[in-house]
Design a protein around this motif. Structure first.
Motif, PDB file in Angstrom:
ATOM      1  N   HIS A   1      24.567   9.892   4.121  1.00 54.01           N
ATOM      2  CA  HIS A   1      23.501   9.247   3.273  1.00 54.01           C
ATOM      3  C   HIS A   1      23.676   7.834   2.640  1.00 54.01           C
ATOM      4  N   VAL A   2      25.101   7.423   2.347  1.00 54.02           N
ATOM      5  CA  VAL A   2      25.374   6.588   1.620  1.00 54.02           C
ATOM      6  C   VAL A   2      25.202   4.989   2.469  1.00 54.02           C
ATOM      7  N   VAL A   3      24.952   5.255   3.684  1.00 54.37           N
ATOM      8  CA  VAL A   3      24.664   3.943   4.666  1.00 54.37           C
ATOM      9  C   VAL A   3      23.218   4.117   5.129  1.00 54.37           C
ATOM     10  N   ILE A   4      22.639   5.026   4.798  1.00 48.49           N
ATOM     11  CA  ILE A   4      21.291   5.229   5.289  1.00 48.49           C
ATOM     12  C   ILE A   4      20.070   4.848   4.387  1.00 48.49           C
ATOM     13  N   PRO A   5      19.301   3.612   4.495  1.00 48.38           N
ATOM     14  CA  PRO A   5      18.495   3.453   3.500  1.00 48.38           C
ATOM     15  C   PRO A   5      17.431   4.333   3.105  1.00 48.38           C
ATOM     16  N   PRO A   6      17.003   4.662   1.927  1.00 45.86           N
ATOM     17  CA  PRO A   6      16.192   5.779   1.631  1.00 45.86           C
ATOM     18  C   PRO A   6      14.678   5.533   2.085  1.00 45.86           C
ATOM     19  N   VAL A   7      13.810   6.365   2.663  1.00 46.99           N
ATOM     20  CA  VAL A   7      12.369   6.192   2.569  1.00 46.99           C
ATOM     21  C   VAL A   7      11.847   5.927   1.287  1.00 46.99           C
ATOM     22  N   LEU A   8      10.943   5.133   1.370  1.00 48.12           N
ATOM     23  CA  LEU A   8      10.130   4.946  -0.027  1.00 48.12           C
ATOM     24  C   LEU A   8       8.539   5.152   0.194  1.00 48.12           C
ATOM     25  N   GLY A   9       8.168   5.369   1.229  1.00 47.84           N
ATOM     26  CA  GLY A   9       6.639   5.674   1.488  1.00 47.84           C
ATOM     27  C   GLY A   9       6.096   5.372   2.731  1.00 47.84           C
ATOM     28  N   PHE A  10       4.777   5.844   2.801  1.00 43.99           N
ATOM     29  CA  PHE A  10       4.247   5.658   4.333  1.00 43.99           C
ATOM     30  C   PHE A  10       2.932   5.260   4.021  1.00 43.99           C
ATOM     31  N   VAL A  11       2.291   4.435   4.936  1.00 44.94           N
ATOM     32  CA  VAL A  11       0.760   4.302   5.051  1.00 44.94           C
ATOM     33  C   VAL A  11       0.273   4.530   6.437  1.00 44.94           C
ATOM     34  N   LYS A  12      -0.902   5.093   6.450  1.00 51.27           N
ATOM     35  CA  LYS A  12      -1.624   5.361   7.547  1.00 51.27           C
ATOM     36  C   LYS A  12      -2.107   3.820   8.292  1.00 51.27           C
TER      37      LYS A  12
ATOM     38  N   ASP B   1       8.352  -3.604  20.579  1.00 55.17           N
ATOM     39  CA  ASP B   1       7.145  -2.761  20.294  1.00 55.17           C
ATOM     40  C   ASP B   1       7.152  -2.183  18.626  1.00 55.17           C
ATOM     41  N   LEU B   2       8.298  -2.799  18.069  1.00 57.16           N
ATOM     42  CA  LEU B   2       8.212  -2.179  16.481  1.00 57.16           C
ATOM     43  C   LEU B   2       8.199  -3.551  15.779  1.00 57.16           C
ATOM     44  N   ASP B   3       7.156  -3.594  14.886  1.00 54.81           N
ATOM     45  CA  ASP B   3       7.221  -4.889  13.897  1.00 54.81           C
ATOM     46  C   ASP B   3       8.099  -4.503  12.586  1.00 54.81           C
ATOM     47  N   VAL B   4       8.980  -5.471  12.269  1.00 54.65           N
ATOM     48  CA  VAL B   4       9.866  -5.116  11.186  1.00 54.65           C
ATOM     49  C   VAL B   4      10.109  -6.453  10.065  1.00 54.65           C
ATOM     50  N   ALA B   5       9.871  -5.890   9.046  1.00 54.65           N
ATOM     51  CA  ALA B   5       9.927  -7.345   8.198  1.00 54.65           C
ATOM     52  C   ALA B   5      10.739  -6.761   6.792  1.00 54.65           C
ATOM     53  N   GLY B   6      11.454  -7.763   6.262  1.00 53.68           N
ATOM     54  CA  GLY B   6      11.777  -7.510   4.738  1.00 53.68           C
ATOM     55  C   GLY B   6      11.086  -8.099   3.686  1.00 53.68           C
ATOM     56  N   ILE B   7      10.696  -7.319   2.774  1.00 52.44           N
ATOM     57  CA  ILE B   7       9.815  -7.688   1.945  1.00 52.44           C
ATOM     58  C   ILE B   7      10.464  -8.077   0.423  1.00 52.44           C
ATOM     59  N   VAL B   8      10.349  -9.294  -0.174  1.00 50.64           N
ATOM     60  CA  VAL B   8      10.873  -9.440  -1.344  1.00 50.64           C
ATOM     61  C   VAL B   8       9.814  -9.203  -2.539  1.00 50.64           C
ATOM     62  N   GLY B   9       9.821  -8.435  -3.562  1.00 46.13           N
ATOM     63  CA  GLY B   9       8.919  -8.166  -4.518  1.00 46.13           C
ATOM     64  C   GLY B   9       9.249  -8.785  -5.918  1.00 46.13           C
ATOM     65  N   GLU B  10       8.405  -8.495  -6.839  1.00 47.15           N
ATOM     66  CA  GLU B  10       8.690  -9.253  -7.969  1.00 47.15           C
ATOM     67  C   GLU B  10       9.895  -8.569  -8.632  1.00 47.15           C
TER      68      GLU B  10
ATOM     69  N   ALA C   1       0.900  -1.374   0.155  1.00 51.74           N
ATOM     70  CA  ALA C   1      -0.072   0.036  -0.047  1.00 51.74           C
ATOM     71  C   ALA C   1       0.806   1.336   0.289  1.00 51.74           C
ATOM     72  N   ALA C   2       2.089   1.114   0.853  1.00 47.90           N
ATOM     73  CA  ALA C   2       2.886   2.267   0.674  1.00 47.90           C
ATOM     74  C   ALA C   2       3.644   2.691  -0.690  1.00 47.90           C
ATOM     75  N   VAL C   3       4.053   1.543  -1.107  1.00 48.91           N
ATOM     76  CA  VAL C   3       4.980   1.850  -2.414  1.00 48.91           C
ATOM     77  C   VAL C   3       4.095   1.372  -3.641  1.00 48.91           C
ATOM     78  N   PRO C   4       3.859   2.374  -4.400  1.00 51.33           N
ATOM     79  CA  PRO C   4       3.219   1.997  -5.957  1.00 51.33           C
ATOM     80  C   PRO C   4       4.019   1.050  -6.639  1.00 51.33           C
ATOM     81  N   GLY C   5       3.175   0.005  -7.104  1.00 54.25           N
ATOM     82  CA  GLY C   5       4.030  -1.135  -8.016  1.00 54.25           C
ATOM     83  C   GLY C   5       4.850  -2.089  -7.198  1.00 54.25           C
ATOM     84  N   LEU C   6       5.012  -2.071  -5.998  1.00 57.50           N
ATOM     85  CA  LEU C   6       5.326  -3.194  -5.057  1.00 57.50           C
ATOM     86  C   LEU C   6       4.433  -4.167  -5.251  1.00 57.50           C
ATOM     87  N   VAL C   7       4.812  -5.388  -5.630  1.00 61.81           N
ATOM     88  CA  VAL C   7       3.929  -6.706  -5.520  1.00 61.81           C
ATOM     89  C   VAL C   7       4.922  -7.672  -4.313  1.00 61.81           C
TER      90      VAL C   7
END
Length: 320
Positions: free
Chosen positions: A77-88, A33-42, A14-20
């Motif tokens: 900035h070279v070691v900080i993963p950029p933010v791609l999007g948010f979802v409420k 109290d943070l839920d974190v996961a790696g997501i592998v897309g197409e 929902a946060a990243v257009p085109g991500l499947v």
């Protein structure tokens, strides 16, 4: 509320257009109290989604994101993963999706086995500590004076002492350190504030990513070195520290390493108090064990010093 990996994958989509999303991978997090996961897309695209499960963790995540944004204009900035999007989120707040950290989690064994990796981390620490103070404060991080930091240490050690948790030798050592005003003559700098194996990633022999800026502040640079000086072999830490000093544009405080060692010891008192306040007997037992180990080390140092003094006196008496 906590979310499982499937829910996190849906948030990422929902946060990243085109991500499947195709599959998920677990990623360790410093806080429960943070839920974190790696997501592998197409096409093999990899992202990381972070969702707070409480109001407090939502506040920390927002701070992390704000600091991350401020650091994109620095050499970090070279070691900080950029933010791609948010979802409420339905309960309030929002989840964030970033590029997945490059590489693998940086474990202490990696540092022990690789002088190159230790030097790389030293260089990254120097870049953190040279982030302009105005930039850090503009990102909303707290700023502490040297006097406030020292008062905080005094308060923590006093609480442990008055609770009857400190052996006499440990109490005397820590009080003596706190009374050494020159040692705590600190010029506050921007720091990460909570370095751990969960916040660092490496690729081959270099640091590839650094995350979780929710504890960053303007404070004592020794804080970021304390964890490392307490756990690394002296030779490996010396290599890290040499790279750190070479990367800095100015000279370090002449007693920075000594102060980092002291903060590594004081962290045990902080761990103990945390266990007592939360009623976690496992933490309390762990902290008491570390205090007992320090007490034994101090006793051994006293015996060694006494033997050296005795031998020196004997050598003088044998002289004609």
């Amino acid at each position: 509320m906590h979310r499982n990996s499937y829910s996190l994958a849906a948030l990422a989509a929902a946060a990243v257009p085109g991500l499947v999303p195709v599959r998920t991978t677990p990623i360790a997090t410093p806080t429960e109290d943070l839920d974190v996961a790696g997501i592998v897309g197409e096409q093999g695209r990899r992202v990381m989604v972070t969702s707070p499960s409480s109001t407090a963790s939502g506040v920390r995540l927002e701070k992390d994101l704000k600091v991350t944004d401020a650091l994109t204009g620095t050499p970090l900035h070279v070691v900080i993963p950029p933010v791609l999007g948010f979802v409420k989120l339905s309960e309030g707040g929002r989840a964030a999706v970033t590029e997945a950290p490059v590489g693998r989690p940086l474990m202490l064994e990696n540092l022990q086995d690789s002088p190159e990796l230790a030097r790389s981390l030293g260089q990254i620490l120097a870049r953190i500590h040279t982030v302009p103070r105005y930039a850090a404060e503009a990102a909303g991080v707290e700023s502490f004076t040297a006097e406030a930091l020292l008062a905080e240490h005094h308060e923590r050690i006093l609480a442990a002492k008055e609770g009857g948790h400190l052996p006499a030798a440990v109490s005397q050592r820590w009080e003596g350190l706190l009374e050494d005003r020159e040692l705590w003559d600190v010029t506050p700098q921007f720091i990460h504030g909570d370095l751990s194996e969960e916040s660092l990633f490496c690729s081959e022999d270099s640091v590839s990513a650094l995350r979780d800026w929710s504890s960053s502040r303007v404070a004592d640079a020794a804080t970021d070195l304390a964890w490392l000086i307490s756990t690394l072999d002296p030779e490996r830490f010396d290599e890290l520290y040499a790279a750190y000093r070479e990367e800095l544009p100015t000279a370090v405080h002449p007693r920075l390493m000594e102060r980092a060692q002291a903060l590594g010891e004081f962290a045990v008192a902080e761990w103990l108090i945390h266990g007592l306040e939360t009623g976690d007997e496992a933490i309390v037992s762990d902290a008491r064990g570390m205090i007992a180990d320090l007490d034994a080390d101090l006793a051994q140092l006293a015996r060694d010093e006494a033997e050296r003094t005795y031998d020196a006196m004997g050598a003088r008496e044998e002289q004609p």
